[in-house]
Design a protein around this motif. Structure first.
Motif, PDB file in Angstrom:
ATOM      1  N   ARG A 263      13.962  66.999 -75.650  1.00  0.00           N
ATOM      2  CA  ARG A 263      14.699  66.543 -74.459  1.00  0.00           C
ATOM      3  C   ARG A 263      14.472  65.046 -74.284  1.00  0.00           C
ATOM      4  O   ARG A 263      13.400  64.608 -73.882  1.00  0.00           O
ATOM      5  CB  ARG A 263      14.237  67.299 -73.207  1.00  0.00           C
ATOM      6  N   SER A 264      15.487  64.268 -74.603  1.00  0.00           N
ATOM      7  CA  SER A 264      15.327  62.814 -74.509  1.00  0.00           C
ATOM      8  C   SER A 264      15.558  62.354 -73.075  1.00  0.00           C
ATOM      9  O   SER A 264      16.109  63.079 -72.248  1.00  0.00           O
ATOM     10  CB  SER A 264      16.299  62.112 -75.459  1.00  0.00           C
ATOM     11  N   GLY A 265      15.097  61.153 -72.768  1.00  0.00           N
ATOM     12  CA  GLY A 265      15.256  60.605 -71.427  1.00  0.00           C
ATOM     13  C   GLY A 265      14.169  59.593 -71.115  1.00  0.00           C
ATOM     14  O   GLY A 265      13.838  58.740 -71.940  1.00  0.00           O
ATOM     15  N   CYS A 390      21.729  55.839 -57.373  1.00  0.00           N
ATOM     16  CA  CYS A 390      20.718  56.900 -57.436  1.00  0.00           C
ATOM     17  C   CYS A 390      20.166  56.932 -58.856  1.00  0.00           C
ATOM     18  O   CYS A 390      20.933  56.836 -59.819  1.00  0.00           O
ATOM     19  CB  CYS A 390      21.398  58.229 -57.094  1.00  0.00           C
ATOM     20  N   VAL A 391      18.840  57.034 -58.968  1.00  0.00           N
ATOM     21  CA  VAL A 391      18.238  57.211 -60.294  1.00  0.00           C
ATOM     22  C   VAL A 391      17.457  58.533 -60.281  1.00  0.00           C
ATOM     23  O   VAL A 391      16.814  58.868 -59.287  1.00  0.00           O
ATOM     24  CB  VAL A 391      17.303  56.033 -60.689  1.00  0.00           C
ATOM     25  N   ARG A 418      17.030  62.279 -66.868  1.00  0.00           N
ATOM     26  CA  ARG A 418      16.524  63.583 -67.327  1.00  0.00           C
ATOM     27  C   ARG A 418      17.597  64.605 -67.700  1.00  0.00           C
ATOM     28  O   ARG A 418      17.273  65.785 -67.829  1.00  0.00           O
ATOM     29  CB  ARG A 418      15.624  64.186 -66.245  1.00  0.00           C
ATOM     30  N   HIS A 419      18.855  64.172 -67.805  1.00  0.00           N
ATOM     31  CA  HIS A 419      19.907  65.092 -68.227  1.00  0.00           C
ATOM     32  C   HIS A 419      19.980  66.322 -67.316  1.00  0.00           C
ATOM     33  O   HIS A 419      20.027  67.467 -67.770  1.00  0.00           O
ATOM     34  CB  HIS A 419      19.658  65.549 -69.680  1.00  0.00           C
ATOM     35  N   GLY A 431      24.099  58.565 -68.347  1.00  0.00           N
ATOM     36  CA  GLY A 431      22.926  59.272 -68.868  1.00  0.00           C
ATOM     37  C   GLY A 431      22.123  58.282 -69.690  1.00  0.00           C
ATOM     38  O   GLY A 431      22.689  57.387 -70.323  1.00  0.00           O
ATOM     39  N   LEU A 432      20.818  58.463 -69.716  1.00  0.00           N
ATOM     40  CA  LEU A 432      19.989  57.482 -70.424  1.00  0.00           C
ATOM     41  C   LEU A 432      20.226  57.496 -71.936  1.00  0.00           C
ATOM     42  O   LEU A 432      20.221  56.452 -72.583  1.00  0.00           O
ATOM     43  CB  LEU A 432      18.510  57.760 -70.090  1.00  0.00           C
ATOM     44  N   THR A 433      20.423  58.710 -72.477  1.00  0.00           N
ATOM     45  CA  THR A 433      20.610  58.792 -73.945  1.00  0.00           C
ATOM     46  C   THR A 433      21.830  59.636 -74.298  1.00  0.00           C
ATOM     47  O   THR A 433      21.889  60.206 -75.372  1.00  0.00           O
ATOM     48  CB  THR A 433      19.361  59.422 -74.602  1.00  0.00           C
ATOM     49  N   TRP A 434      22.782  59.718 -73.376  1.00  0.00           N
ATOM     50  CA  TRP A 434      23.970  60.539 -73.658  1.00  0.00           C
ATOM     51  C   TRP A 434      25.172  59.958 -72.949  1.00  0.00           C
ATOM     52  O   TRP A 434      25.011  59.053 -72.148  1.00  0.00           O
ATOM     53  CB  TRP A 434      23.739  61.994 -73.224  1.00  0.00           C
TER      54      TRP A 434
END
Ligand code: UGA
Length: 434
Positions: A263-265, A390-391, A418-419, A431-434
């Motif tokens: 789980r990436s993030g 919002c984060v 965090r997806h 999304g951070l990695t998507w």
């Protein structure tokens, strides 16, 4: 068997209650009278799923009497085996701090001087390779006047319990590593674990104490690196407009990779991965070796919060704007904020002059001690009202169902670390990695 467990943190309390549940009689020793009193009332001193039932079943007035707590080390004398579950925090430079372990070993040794026959001590705390042999054993030998292998057995048994699922992890271990440097110690450790082995049938790894110590660091180092690697790959995915979660689902089908810890993030926090990676890097360097991959894993992890904030910068100048921070715990299911990625995110937002309102279902009180100057909301929606951005820092399930709540924002800009957010609504979503 009669067991004693020194230390009532999340590992000590969990194993004490679980061993009592397996049929052993257990005394848990701690210097904190509030913790001791709580256990003796049948209440766990920490929040762990399944623990209240176990402590109530075996301690307190209505318990089986197989679990009790004390501040008195001499109660150890009634037992056959002692587990040392004391904290091993990190010093400012990352080096392991053994002072609490050393004090505990000394006090245990002085107590064992009164015991005429054999006693086995098992180090459960995470300690760098060689610590049991070179630090704990000499302290115990000197204080007790007993020699290891003659009247004293000293073993090492690393733990693989995750916070939040520690009871489940104890009951369903994939492996039990027994590190011992003589046969009698190994036999005692086998006897302690016999009921668990009969019930759960884990792999048994028999080894020496030094290797057992390294197995723990290798386990945590590997998992932390796995998360950093998928974050590194995820950052590449983001640059190419690819969804790292689709990629992770596909590569996780390969048995050689495995689906877990992909789980990436925002990266890893907590009391274990950061401390343990730093400790083993420091220890390796003292031996003259610089572990490049582990160092890179730490670097990637350290950079993820700033990557999240730079995505936010692309949409909003947050100076003097209300920003909602959803999730403060280092992972869902706990109120623990130690090394939570939310801390770095909040620091970055403060540097940018944002007016921060944070929400977490259980961890807000802990974060308030760290950042008393920011606002804390009682619900996610309260945090979102009139916010310009919002984060999301923790993947709590309750964030996955947020939908119309985002309508109450001044501008619905959401950067999800965090997806977890459903991005199908009318959001400006990153999304951070998507
Ligand atoms: C970790 C290990 O998983 C346990 O086996 C070990 O016993 C424990 O440390 C310890 O040394 O005492 P824990 O720190 O409780 O357990 O938490 P994990 O569930 O492993 O998560 C660690 C961090 O990695 C969290 O911040 C989590 O959000 C992050 N993570 C985990 C990811 O970012 N992605 C993933 O795919 C998995």
């Amino acid at each position: 068997m009669q067991l004693s467990v020194i230390g009532s943190g999340y590992v000590g309390t969990t194993i004490a209650a679980c061993f009592a549940d397996l049929g052993h009689t257990v005394v848990n020793v701690d210097i904190d009278t509030e913790i001791v009193d709580a256990i003796n009332r049948g209440e766990p001193p920490i929040h762990e799923d399944g623990l209240p039932e176990l402590v109530a079943a075996h301690a307190g007035e209505d318990g089986t009497g197989r679990l009790r707590a004390t501040t008195d080390y001499t109660d150890v004398l009634e037992t056959d085996v002692t587990f040392l579950c004391l904290p091993t925090p990190q010093q400012a430079d990352g080096e392991i701090d053994l002072s609490i372990m050393e004090a505990g070993a000394k006090q245990l040794g002085e107590t064992l001087a009164q015991k005429p026959d054999w006693h086995t001590v098992v180090v459960k705390s995470t300690v760098v390779p060689g610590t049991t042999e070179e630090v704990i054993t000499p302290l115990l030998e000197e204080a007790s006047g007993k020699a290891e292998g003659e009247q004293l057995g000293i073993g090492m048994n690393p733990e693989f319990l995750r916070e939040g699922t520690a009871v489940h992890d104890f009951r369903h271990p994939e492996k039990v590593a027994l590190g011992a440097d003589n046969d009698r110690t190994l036999e005692d450790m086998h006897e302690v674990f016999a009921p668990l082995i009969a019930e759960a049938d884990p792999h048994i790894v028999e080894t020496n104490s030094r290797t057992a110590e390294m197995i723990k660091y290798a386990n945590n180092g590997f998992l932390a690196t796995k998360v950093s690697l998928i974050n590194d790959i995820g950052n590449i995915c983001k640059e190419f407009g690819v969804d790292a979660y689709e990629v992770a689902d596909a590569i996780g089908l390969d048995d050689r990779i495995g689906e877990q810890f992909l789980r990436s993030g925002l990266g890893w926090g907590g009391s274990c991965f950061p401390k343990d990676t730093n400790a083993i890097i420091h220890a390796a360097k003292q031996q003259g070796y610089s572990p490049a991959v582990l160092e890179a894993a730490v670097e990637v992890n350290d950079n993820q919060p700033e990557r999240l904030l730079s995505l936010l910068d692309q949409h909003v100048d947050v100076a003097d704007q209300k920003v909602a921070v959803l999730g403060l715990a280092f992972k869902p299911g706990t109120d623990d904020i130690r090394n939570s990625r939310a801390i770095s995110v909040i620091e970055g937002l403060k540097d940018r002059g944002a007016s921060i309102t944070a929400y977490d279902p259980v961890a807000a009180a802990n974060m308030r001690e760290r950042f008393p100057e920011i606002e804390y909301a009682d619900s996610a929606v309260d945090a979102l009202v009139d916010a310009s951005a919002c984060v999301v820092c923790t993947d709590w399930d309750e964030f996955a169902v947020l939908d119309e709540e985002f309508d109450q924002m001044e501008q619905p800009v959401v950067v999800d670390g965090r997806h977890v957010i459903d991005a199908s609504g009318d959001l400006t979503y990153e999304g951070l990695t998507w």
